[in-house]
Design a protein around this motif. Structure first.
Motif, PDB file in Angstrom:
ATOM      1  N   ALA A  33       0.861  -1.197   0.000  1.00 28.12           N
ATOM      2  CA  ALA A  33       0.000   0.000   0.000  1.00 28.12           C
ATOM      3  C   ALA A  33       0.892   1.242   0.000  1.00 28.12           C
ATOM      4  O   ALA A  33       1.907   1.284   0.698  1.00 28.12           O
ATOM      5  N   PRO A  34       0.553   2.266  -0.775  1.00 25.10           N
ATOM      6  CA  PRO A  34       1.428   3.440  -0.959  1.00 25.10           C
ATOM      7  C   PRO A  34       1.832   4.116   0.343  1.00 25.10           C
ATOM      8  O   PRO A  34       2.945   4.628   0.463  1.00 25.10           O
ATOM      9  N   GLU A  35       0.915   4.151   1.305  1.00 22.40           N
ATOM     10  CA  GLU A  35       1.210   4.895   2.532  1.00 22.40           C
ATOM     11  C   GLU A  35       2.086   4.145   3.517  1.00 22.40           C
ATOM     12  O   GLU A  35       2.471   4.667   4.569  1.00 22.40           O
ATOM     13  N   LEU A  36       2.429   2.873   3.203  1.00 23.68           N
ATOM     14  CA  LEU A  36       3.193   2.039   4.131  1.00 23.68           C
ATOM     15  C   LEU A  36       4.665   1.953   3.742  1.00 23.68           C
ATOM     16  O   LEU A  36       5.037   2.124   2.577  1.00 23.68           O
ATOM     17  N   ASP A  37       5.488   1.656   4.741  1.00 25.60           N
ATOM     18  CA  ASP A  37       6.920   1.465   4.525  1.00 25.60           C
ATOM     19  C   ASP A  37       7.182   0.020   4.085  1.00 25.60           C
ATOM     20  O   ASP A  37       6.840  -0.912   4.799  1.00 25.60           O
ATOM     21  N   LYS A  38       7.759  -0.154   2.899  1.00 28.01           N
ATOM     22  CA  LYS A  38       7.985  -1.497   2.351  1.00 28.01           C
ATOM     23  C   LYS A  38       8.885  -2.342   3.250  1.00 28.01           C
ATOM     24  O   LYS A  38       8.626  -3.524   3.494  1.00 28.01           O
ATOM     25  N   ALA A  39       9.954  -1.739   3.724  1.00 31.05           N
ATOM     26  CA  ALA A  39      10.898  -2.488   4.567  1.00 31.05           C
ATOM     27  C   ALA A  39      10.221  -2.959   5.847  1.00 31.05           C
ATOM     28  O   ALA A  39      10.459  -4.084   6.322  1.00 31.05           O
ATOM     29  N   GLN A  40       9.358  -2.102   6.400  1.00 33.43           N
ATOM     30  CA  GLN A  40       8.646  -2.468   7.627  1.00 33.43           C
ATOM     31  C   GLN A  40       7.692  -3.631   7.366  1.00 33.43           C
ATOM     32  O   GLN A  40       7.596  -4.572   8.171  1.00 33.43           O
ATOM     33  N   CYS A  41       6.980  -3.624   6.235  1.00 32.56           N
ATOM     34  CA  CYS A  41       6.060  -4.722   5.888  1.00 32.56           C
ATOM     35  C   CYS A  41       6.816  -6.038   5.698  1.00 32.56           C
ATOM     36  O   CYS A  41       6.374  -7.105   6.144  1.00 32.56           O
ATOM     37  N   LEU A  42       7.963  -5.977   5.028  1.00 33.14           N
ATOM     38  CA  LEU A  42       8.757  -7.181   4.816  1.00 33.14           C
ATOM     39  C   LEU A  42       9.250  -7.751   6.138  1.00 33.14           C
ATOM     40  O   LEU A  42       9.272  -8.972   6.340  1.00 33.14           O
ATOM     41  N   GLN A  43       9.651  -6.897   7.066  1.00 39.00           N
ATOM     42  CA  GLN A  43      10.121  -7.349   8.369  1.00 39.00           C
ATOM     43  C   GLN A  43       8.994  -8.017   9.157  1.00 39.00           C
ATOM     44  O   GLN A  43       9.203  -9.038   9.823  1.00 39.00           O
ATOM     45  N   MET A  44       7.794  -7.427   9.084  1.00 43.98           N
ATOM     46  CA  MET A  44       6.653  -8.028   9.794  1.00 43.98           C
ATOM     47  C   MET A  44       6.316  -9.410   9.200  1.00 43.98           C
ATOM     48  O   MET A  44       6.047 -10.364   9.929  1.00 43.98           O
ATOM     49  N   ALA A  45       6.337  -9.489   7.869  1.00 45.14           N
ATOM     50  CA  ALA A  45       6.048 -10.771   7.213  1.00 45.14           C
ATOM     51  C   ALA A  45       7.092 -11.821   7.593  1.00 45.14           C
ATOM     52  O   ALA A  45       6.762 -12.972   7.912  1.00 45.14           O
ATOM     53  N   ALA A  46       8.366 -11.424   7.577  1.00 41.89           N
ATOM     54  CA  ALA A  46       9.438 -12.356   7.931  1.00 41.89           C
ATOM     55  C   ALA A  46       9.333 -12.788   9.390  1.00 41.89           C
ATOM     56  O   ALA A  46       9.594 -13.943   9.731  1.00 41.89           O
ATOM     57  N   SER A  47       8.936 -11.857  10.259  1.00 42.42           N
ATOM     58  CA  SER A  47       8.804 -12.168  11.681  1.00 42.42           C
ATOM     59  C   SER A  47       7.705 -13.192  11.917  1.00 42.42           C
ATOM     60  O   SER A  47       7.831 -14.091  12.753  1.00 42.42           O
ATOM     61  N   LEU A  48       6.598 -13.080  11.182  1.00 43.46           N
ATOM     62  CA  LEU A  48       5.501 -14.038  11.308  1.00 43.46           C
ATOM     63  C   LEU A  48       5.894 -15.412  10.764  1.00 43.46           C
ATOM     64  O   LEU A  48       5.640 -16.446  11.391  1.00 43.46           O
ATOM     65  N   GLU A  49       6.538 -15.417   9.591  1.00 42.59           N
ATOM     66  CA  GLU A  49       6.849 -16.690   8.930  1.00 42.59           C
ATOM     67  C   GLU A  49       7.993 -17.466   9.583  1.00 42.59           C
ATOM     68  O   GLU A  49       8.167 -18.654   9.320  1.00 42.59           O
ATOM     69  N   GLN A  50       8.775 -16.828  10.452  1.00 43.33           N
ATOM     70  CA  GLN A  50       9.891 -17.547  11.065  1.00 43.33           C
ATOM     71  C   GLN A  50       9.411 -18.669  11.981  1.00 43.33           C
ATOM     72  O   GLN A  50      10.156 -19.592  12.292  1.00 43.33           O
ATOM     73  N   TYR A  51       8.126 -18.625  12.384  1.00 42.86           N
ATOM     74  CA  TYR A  51       7.583 -19.660  13.262  1.00 42.86           C
ATOM     75  C   TYR A  51       6.865 -20.754  12.475  1.00 42.86           C
ATOM     76  O   TYR A  51       6.376 -21.722  13.049  1.00 42.86           O
ATOM     77  N   SER A  52       6.753 -20.576  11.163  1.00 45.82           N
ATOM     78  CA  SER A  52       5.999 -21.517  10.336  1.00 45.82           C
ATOM     79  C   SER A  52       6.909 -22.609   9.761  1.00 45.82           C
ATOM     80  O   SER A  52       8.081 -22.354   9.444  1.00 45.82           O
ATOM     81  N   SER A  53       6.351 -23.830   9.610  1.00 48.42           N
ATOM     82  CA  SER A  53       7.092 -24.940   9.009  1.00 48.42           C
ATOM     83  C   SER A  53       6.689 -25.172   7.555  1.00 48.42           C
ATOM     84  O   SER A  53       7.187 -26.086   6.909  1.00 48.42           O
TER      85      SER A  53
END
Length: 753
Positions: free
Chosen positions: A489-509
């Motif tokens: 989304a234009p109003e969001l920080d791309k790097a911040q979104c990627l970090q949140m996604a990576a943080s969530l997926e680190q617990y997934s198998s």
């Protein structure tokens, strides 16, 4: 019956002996007391697999001579209250018993097997091999004695038959008869003892097996010869009796050796079972037994040594030969962080390995156990053959008695010998061997190619498959995801979104998580949860997030993200979208070309555009996208409701339910543990094209079983009227019966090629 259940076994005594005794010296109470050592917790932990109230053990059974022995053990153990499942692999002389440990103890099971007339002990590779060598040695002794006595008795009777000495007076002939009787007696008492013990076991269990008519024929021949010799009147057939036993033993020995060869190729893998390891403590190396290693210990594996245990490489790089697992002889490069398996050979380099599984739980041992379980499962045709053979033996006994009575009226001098010919010629040994010999060889062939079959009866179903369902992610594709496109989304920080996604997926198998593994994880996630095959949820800084498919997030996707197949969202807003791509396996094309079925369907949880692209690339006519595990399960059930025999190929955790539901299921060696536990066939080297080999071997195995059954039944139907009408002499009967069994075994062995 309840009293008999409490008194059955024979393990402790035999477990600590280098040889098997024919009979236990103790009475049943003393024997049961000795066997109670096998109820000790330390013994159970070593040999028994337990899940809640159900326990399972692999047993070595000595005294098994033919398929009838396996049938007898299965039927008698099944009568025990508390026994849940029992299967006997005649070829490997192994049994698998599952029981309720709250109702029954291991010592009672072992005691019951002894009371049936067989000796059992927990399977141990070294002792199992030693017991086979001992049985083989005893077999050769009985065979050698029978052969030697046959030659001597035949030589004595040549002079009588052809009167080579001119006129033989009655006294000389009587003398020859007494000598023949003397030489024949050890053949009956020793060489033929296996047939008698087998028949006695069956009769004690109130059933009849294939050795009953044989022993009846041998007994009648011997007793009639004794009376004829004692009374100096009538005809003796001592030379025929010795030859009967000799030829029968040759037949049984060749069958025994052929079945053992097949079982060794298929399941035991004993030559790959490591015995020692180099334990590394600090800088000191200590040789220890491989089976004594436990998790977290370190072992050193030098160049040319066998890897002693399953573990992870901490230091070093190596080139490993994993042919014993995969059937492929190309060396596999392994480095720090990668998993190595017990039984593989480190051809180059030095490795420091951290143990993550005991030898008992290693992949090698699990494969060995699963292969033996496979050979214990019987297809319907084998069960029908077992039941038919019991009725057939009863029919043979009735026909033999009727023929004897009728021939007494026609020609009393021929009645006994015609009856003996019927008993021997029509023994259904070939019928009993028809299915197990073919299954053993088929499983052996697949195992040599790196294909692990968990149910031998699955071969029967594979030959009937007409509907195949294929998973995409990790099955047709490699499961190595990358982020091909990223929309935010234009109003969001791309790097911040990627970090949140990576943080969530680190617990997934899930394999998708690997696409985010190289991204930085800058957030602490709480309340994490995953929904199989759909996505993950978690809380970051007090805000709940979802990452998964459109079906999982339950929100409308912005136009610019329509091409994406994974989305990061809050409760009410889509933050960003990811297009995750996966490389198609090179073996997938070969798989599609090899499978010739009525219906081929691709089932995937991915978005339609991606699924359609894969289906078009591989020329799969039918595909369904955005399928949840529940959706896939419905599709499989619907196909089965339409009378299709379904084969499912999958590898992920989300494929577990459909793999279990399908008539036959296939997974990859790299698949999840749940998928491998649900599947019937495991491709250890992840080569999908080998599914075509499974289909081919299944069809060949079915043809061999039909050929074997047709031959066995045809032979008996042809030989019976010849024997009843007196056209078949006893020696012809034993030759015909032996050749019939050998033809079945040799025909089955062709499956190994």
């Amino acid at each position: 019956m309840a009293e008999a259940i409490v008194k059955n076994g024979l393990e402790d005594y035999y477990h600590y002996r280098s040889e098997f005794a024919e009979k236990a010296a103790e009475n049943e109470d003393e024997l049961l007391q000795k066997l109670k050592v096998f109820d000790d917790e330390s013994i159970l932990q070593e040999f028994v697999e337990s899940q809640q109230d159900a326990s399972e053990i692999q047993l070595t059974i000595s005294g098994i001579n033919c398929a009838a022995c396996g049938w007898l053990i299965e039927k008698q153990l099944a009568k025990l209250s508390g026994v849940l499942k029992v299967g006997v692999n005649v070829s490997a002389r192994r049994a698998s018993v599952t029981w309720n440990n709250k109702k029954l103890k291991l010592s009672q099971i072992l005691n019951h097997i002894e009371n049936i007339g067989y000796h059992a002990k927990p399977f141990q590779p070294e002792q199992h091999e030693a017991s086979f060598r001992q049985e083989n040695k005893a077999f050769l002794k009985r065979l050698g004695l029978a052969g030697l006595m046959t030659m001597q008795v035949m030589m004595l009777n040549v002079g009588v038959f052809f009167d080579l000495f001119g006129h033989i007076d009655p006294q000389t002939k009587q003398y020859f008869n007494w000598i023949s009787l003397l030489l024949t007696t050890p053949v009956i008492l020793y060489s033929a003892s296996g047939f008698y013990s087998s028949a006695i076991r069956a009769l004690r269990a109130k059933v009849v097996n294939m050795d009953v008519p044989i022993t009846l024929a041998l007994t009648l021949t011997y007793v009639s010869g004794v009376f004829a010799t004692a009374q100096n009147s009538g005809q003796t057939y001592f030379e025929s009796l010795c030859m009967f036993v000799f030829l029968l033993l040759i037949s049984r020995y060749l069958e025994h050796s052929a079945r053992y060869k097949a079982s060794q190729l298929s399941a035991n893998m004993l030559e790959y079972m490591p015995s020692t390891a180099n334990l590394l403590v600090g800088n000191q190396i200590t040789p220890v037994l491989a089976k004594s290693l436990v998790a977290e210990q370190l072992v050193l594996v030098k160049s040319g040594e066998m890897v002693p245990i399953d573990g992870v490489i901490l230091e070093g790089e190596g080139q490993l030969d994993e042919a014993m697992l995969t059937g492929e002889f190309d060396l596999v490069s392994k480095s720090i962080g990668e998993t190595v398996f017990a039984g593989t050979v480190n051809q180059l380099g030095t490795l420091t390995i951290k143990v993550n599984k005991s030898l008992k739980n290693s992949m090698l041992n699990q494969i060995n156990i699963l292969q033996n379980k496979a050979l214990l499962s019987k297809p319907k045709i084998a069960s029908l053959a077992d039941q038919f053979s019991q009725y057939f033996v009863m029919a043979v006994l009735v026909i033999s008695l009727s023929s004897y009575i009728i021939w007494l009226q026609i020609d009393a001098s021929q009645a006994l010998w015609i009856t003996i010919s019927i008993l021997i010629a029509t023994c259904p040994c070939a019928l009993g061997l028809a299915t197990p010999s073919a299954l053993s060889c088929a499983v052996a062939h697949l195992n040599s190619k790196g294909i692990l079959l968990k149910r031998a009866d699955a071969l029967e179903q594979i030959s009937q498959v007409d509907w195949v369902a294929l998973d995409k992610t990790g099955t047709l594709t490699e499961g190595k995801f990358t982020i091909a496109e990223f929309f935010c989304a234009p109003e969001l920080d791309k790097a911040q979104c990627l970090q949140m996604a990576a943080s969530l997926e680190q617990y997934s198998s899930h394999p998708i998580a690997k696409a985010f593994s190289e991204l930085p994880c800058g957030y602490l996630v709480s309340d994490f949860s995953a929904k199989i095959g759909q996505g993950v949820t978690g809380t970051i800084d007090g805000v709940s997030y979802k990452l998964g498919s459109q079906h999982f997030i339950g929100l409308d996707v912005p136009i610019q993200m329509q091409s994406c197949n994974a989305f990061l969202t809050t409760v009410d807003k889509v933050l960003c979208g990811f297009l995750l791509t996966d490389k198609i396996r090179t073996s997938s094309v070969e798989l599609i070309n090899a499978i010739k079925v009525k219906q081929l369907t691709l089932l995937s949880g991915d978005i339609p555009s991606v699924v359609e692209s894969v289906a078009n690339t591989l020329k799969i006519p039918n595909w369904l996208a955005q399928q949840t595990p529940e959706d896939k399960l419905k599709v499989i059930k619907q196909a089965q409701a339409n009378k299709h025999v379904v084969l499912m190929v999958g590898d992920g955790i989300n494929d577990g339910p459909v793999l279990a539901q399908a008539d036959v299921s296939v997974t990859l060696g790299a698949g999840s543990d749940l998928a491998k536990s649900s599947a019937d066939v495991i491709l250890l080297d992840n080569s999908l094209e080998k599914i075509g080999l499974v289909f081919a071997i299944a069809k060949r195995c079915k043809r061999k079983i039909i050929q074997n059954m047709s031959w066995a039944l045809g032979y008996n139907l042809l030989i019976l009227p010849l024997a009843v009408t007196g056209l078949l002499s006893p020696w012809m009967a034993v030759v015909g019966m032996s050749l019939s069994s050998l033809i079945v075994v040799v025909n089955s062995i062709r499956l190994l090629k």
